[in-house]
Design an enzyme around this catalytic site. Sequence first.
Site, PDB file in Angstrom:
ATOM      1  N   LEU A  28      -0.048  -8.081  -5.614  1.00 41.23           N
ATOM      2  CA  LEU A  28      -1.024  -7.697  -4.603  1.00 41.23           C
ATOM      3  C   LEU A  28      -0.585  -8.263  -3.264  1.00 41.23           C
ATOM      4  O   LEU A  28      -0.039  -9.371  -3.199  1.00 41.23           O
ATOM      5  CB  LEU A  28      -2.418  -8.237  -4.953  1.00 41.23           C
ATOM      6  N   ASP A  29      -0.817  -7.511  -2.184  1.00 41.98           N
ATOM      7  CA  ASP A  29      -0.509  -7.999  -0.849  1.00 41.98           C
ATOM      8  C   ASP A  29      -1.227  -9.321  -0.599  1.00 41.98           C
ATOM      9  O   ASP A  29      -2.269  -9.614  -1.208  1.00 41.98           O
ATOM     10  CB  ASP A  29      -0.957  -6.986   0.210  1.00 41.98           C
ATOM     11  N   ARG A  30      -0.702 -10.109   0.318  1.00 34.42           N
ATOM     12  CA  ARG A  30      -1.268 -11.433   0.587  1.00 34.42           C
ATOM     13  C   ARG A  30      -2.759 -11.356   0.915  1.00 34.42           C
ATOM     14  O   ARG A  30      -3.548 -12.185   0.468  1.00 34.42           O
ATOM     15  CB  ARG A  30      -0.512 -12.097   1.748  1.00 34.42           C
ATOM     16  N   THR A  65      -4.863  -8.932   0.089  1.00 28.19           N
ATOM     17  CA  THR A  65      -5.635  -8.210  -0.915  1.00 28.19           C
ATOM     18  C   THR A  65      -6.106  -9.169  -1.997  1.00 28.19           C
ATOM     19  O   THR A  65      -5.338 -10.008  -2.465  1.00 28.19           O
ATOM     20  CB  THR A  65      -4.794  -7.090  -1.556  1.00 28.19           C
ATOM     21  N   ARG A 104      -3.608   1.785   1.789  1.00 28.88           N
ATOM     22  CA  ARG A 104      -3.747   1.571   3.232  1.00 28.88           C
ATOM     23  C   ARG A 104      -3.163   2.740   4.019  1.00 28.88           C
ATOM     24  O   ARG A 104      -3.760   3.215   4.992  1.00 28.88           O
ATOM     25  CB  ARG A 104      -3.064   0.261   3.610  1.00 28.88           C
TER      26      ARG A 104
END
Length: 316
Positions: free
Chosen positions: A122-124, A126, A224
């Site tokens: 997961l993105d930082r 998220t 996104r």
Amino acid sequence: MQFNLRVTDEDDGKELRDIMAKRLQMSRAMIKRVKLYGILEVNGEHRRVIDKVKSGDEVFASYGEEEEKLRDDPSVPIIYEDEYIAVVIKPAGIVTHPCHNHLDDSVLTRLSDKTLHPVMRLDRETSGLMVVAKNGFIHNAMINIKIQKKYIAAVYGIYDEPAGAIDNPIKRRPGSVMIRDITDKDDPDGKVCLTYYRSILEEKEKGISLVEFILATGRCHQIRVHSTSKGHPLVGDGLYGPNSDDNPNDTFPNSKEMDSIIGRQGLHAYSLTFEHPVTHENMHFVADLPEDMRALFPSLSEEFFHELLCKTDGLS
């Protein structure tokens, strides 16, 4: 590691090594380790990897020591753990695994000093559910397992169609390492990308919506980019949002206020469904909406949130 399985009619008469490779996703090297250093039994009696088995036989294989339990860290709640995998809730603002500029702190280093293997990243910024494999073998076994991932996002605006699919390839923006854009389907640099969405709550006065997304593909920044391409960037998104340097947009007059409330991109991985790599049990996990996203929708009670998710559970 320990593995138990019952021989099916389909595998009747096959050699143990073939079943171990097929059912347990064991490599030749792993099967050899079990043969030389581990335990291999059928119905409680020692067997060789070349021995044949029959339908109904109970197979037990063991190699190495049992994996240690993960460290209890309040910032990364563990909602499920066994010898093979763990399902945790990643907080926003921390990277999944050690990387450049984040070598000393990550989800994995908070959970253990030993090497862990994230099955998904997961993105930082998220938050939400993620699966962690405790060793390389289990990680490799999960590569071929389909994981259904559902996300909740706070987006600007209200979708014209309350539910649908976004089917546009994505490619890296020329001259950028991070940013992605949608592109034409005949673009050779584009990667197939499909996202299903459904609006579950609309705040018309604020000009924001709570939207469920399901990924049919797993591209970088997929939700996104796809939502932004439809005119609905995520609230708080510093890369694709209306207040970003790379994708500025003056369509949403209250965006600075909304961005300041959450302080990060409003994206949360709330549901995971997959088959356990060893027991083959169907696993399903749900994580509540975090407080920073809930602050954007103060009228959303926990009961109403769960009721909404039940209504959208059939989206696929």
